[in-house]
Design a protein around this motif. Sequence first.
Motif, PDB file in Angstrom:
ATOM      1  N   ILE A   1       0.843  -1.205   0.000  1.00  0.00           N
ATOM      2  CA  ILE A   1       0.000   0.000   0.000  1.00  0.00           C
ATOM      3  C   ILE A   1       0.876   1.252   0.000  1.00  0.00           C
ATOM      4  O   ILE A   1       0.622   2.208  -0.736  1.00  0.00           O
ATOM      5  CB  ILE A   1      -0.933  -0.007   1.222  1.00  0.00           C
ATOM      6  N   ASN A   2       1.908   1.261   0.822  1.00  0.00           N
ATOM      7  CA  ASN A   2       2.812   2.410   0.879  1.00  0.00           C
ATOM      8  C   ASN A   2       3.493   2.653  -0.468  1.00  0.00           C
ATOM      9  O   ASN A   2       3.693   3.798  -0.880  1.00  0.00           O
ATOM     10  CB  ASN A   2       3.870   2.191   1.954  1.00  0.00           C
ATOM     11  N   SER A   3       3.838   1.557  -1.161  1.00  0.00           N
ATOM     12  CA  SER A   3       4.493   1.683  -2.458  1.00  0.00           C
ATOM     13  C   SER A   3       3.552   2.300  -3.489  1.00  0.00           C
ATOM     14  O   SER A   3       3.934   3.212  -4.236  1.00  0.00           O
ATOM     15  CB  SER A   3       4.963   0.304  -2.923  1.00  0.00           C
ATOM     16  N   ILE A   4       2.304   1.808  -3.535  1.00  0.00           N
ATOM     17  CA  ILE A   4       1.333   2.353  -4.490  1.00  0.00           C
ATOM     18  C   ILE A   4       1.024   3.809  -4.163  1.00  0.00           C
ATOM     19  O   ILE A   4       0.929   4.664  -5.050  1.00  0.00           O
ATOM     20  CB  ILE A   4       0.047   1.510  -4.483  1.00  0.00           C
ATOM     21  N   LYS A   5       0.884   4.109  -2.862  1.00  0.00           N
ATOM     22  CA  LYS A   5       0.585   5.474  -2.430  1.00  0.00           C
ATOM     23  C   LYS A   5       1.731   6.425  -2.799  1.00  0.00           C
ATOM     24  O   LYS A   5       1.489   7.551  -3.262  1.00  0.00           O
ATOM     25  CB  LYS A   5       0.348   5.476  -0.919  1.00  0.00           C
ATOM     26  N   THR A   6       2.947   5.968  -2.630  1.00  0.00           N
ATOM     27  CA  THR A   6       4.096   6.793  -2.991  1.00  0.00           C
ATOM     28  C   THR A   6       4.111   7.076  -4.481  1.00  0.00           C
ATOM     29  O   THR A   6       4.392   8.198  -4.920  1.00  0.00           O
ATOM     30  CB  THR A   6       5.401   6.091  -2.585  1.00  0.00           C
ATOM     31  N   LEU A   7       3.792   6.045  -5.281  1.00  0.00           N
ATOM     32  CA  LEU A   7       3.763   6.214  -6.735  1.00  0.00           C
ATOM     33  C   LEU A   7       2.680   7.214  -7.136  1.00  0.00           C
ATOM     34  O   LEU A   7       2.892   8.053  -8.021  1.00  0.00           O
ATOM     35  CB  LEU A   7       3.512   4.860  -7.395  1.00  0.00           C
ATOM     36  N   ILE A   8       1.515   7.146  -6.483  1.00  0.00           N
ATOM     37  CA  ILE A   8       0.435   8.090  -6.772  1.00  0.00           C
ATOM     38  C   ILE A   8       0.859   9.511  -6.416  1.00  0.00           C
ATOM     39  O   ILE A   8       0.627  10.468  -7.175  1.00  0.00           O
ATOM     40  CB  ILE A   8      -0.841   7.695  -6.005  1.00  0.00           C
ATOM     41  N   ASP A   9       1.494   9.661  -5.250  1.00  0.00           N
ATOM     42  CA  ASP A   9       1.918  10.996  -4.815  1.00  0.00           C
ATOM     43  C   ASP A   9       2.971  11.587  -5.754  1.00  0.00           C
ATOM     44  O   ASP A   9       2.969  12.787  -6.037  1.00  0.00           O
ATOM     45  CB  ASP A   9       2.473  10.926  -3.390  1.00  0.00           C
TER      46      ASP A   9
END
Length: 245
Positions: free
Chosen positions: A119-127
């Motif tokens: 989740i943190n990885s996907i969220k970082t990519l979105i940000d």
Amino acid sequence: MVTAGQAANPLVRVVLALGGLLAVSLASDQLRLLYTAAIFLALCGLYRYNMVPIFRSIRTMLPWSIIFFSIHLVFFTLTQPDVDFRHAFQSEVIVLGRFIGLSGVMGILREDLQGQNLINSIKTLIDRTGLVSRLAEDGLQMLRLTLFFIPQVGREYEKLERFNRALGIEPGNSLRGRITFYSAHLLPVLEQSLARAHQLGEIMILRGYGTVIPRGQLEPVPFTGLDFLKVIFIMLTLSSSPWVL
């Protein structure tokens, strides 16, 4: 179990699993299946992923795979008497190999993959892309609750097994005993897991989660240039069977 491979971006593991599923599904003969399996295991070894869940998943599904393979082969032979048995057997072996391969590939997703890290990885990519979308944030939150719920089912079963053993009740080591144990307690375990997931959702609402977009994250996990090269290498190697064979 956390291995050295898990220090990398978890999206690389997801791409490896999805690529493995696609490559196994498209393998048209035994040779390409064996080639795909060898490449997949070599990639897991190269990136130092724990391969024990792969073989554990295959071992779990192998008896059922052989049973369904035998039933389907007998049914096909009886209903298609004009078809050469050798050709039918080879076709069924390919189907069996695909099913075993799919079971093994799913093993690296079902175990050893840290949901919050993903989740943190996907969220970082979105940000990093600058996307501000409530739909994306809500979808990410739904994925978080799903990843929390599925492992919670396993933990509830582990607690139940420990409780039964403390009372002197053994669930049974045979396949039939395990199936009986899991099926008999499926509804209570699902109910307990759903209650915990619902409790987590209510806690997040009380803390104001969702009132501000974009939302924060626990720990950034950037998708680096090396991760991008890994993804390209995975795609090229898993799709190389038509060129090699």
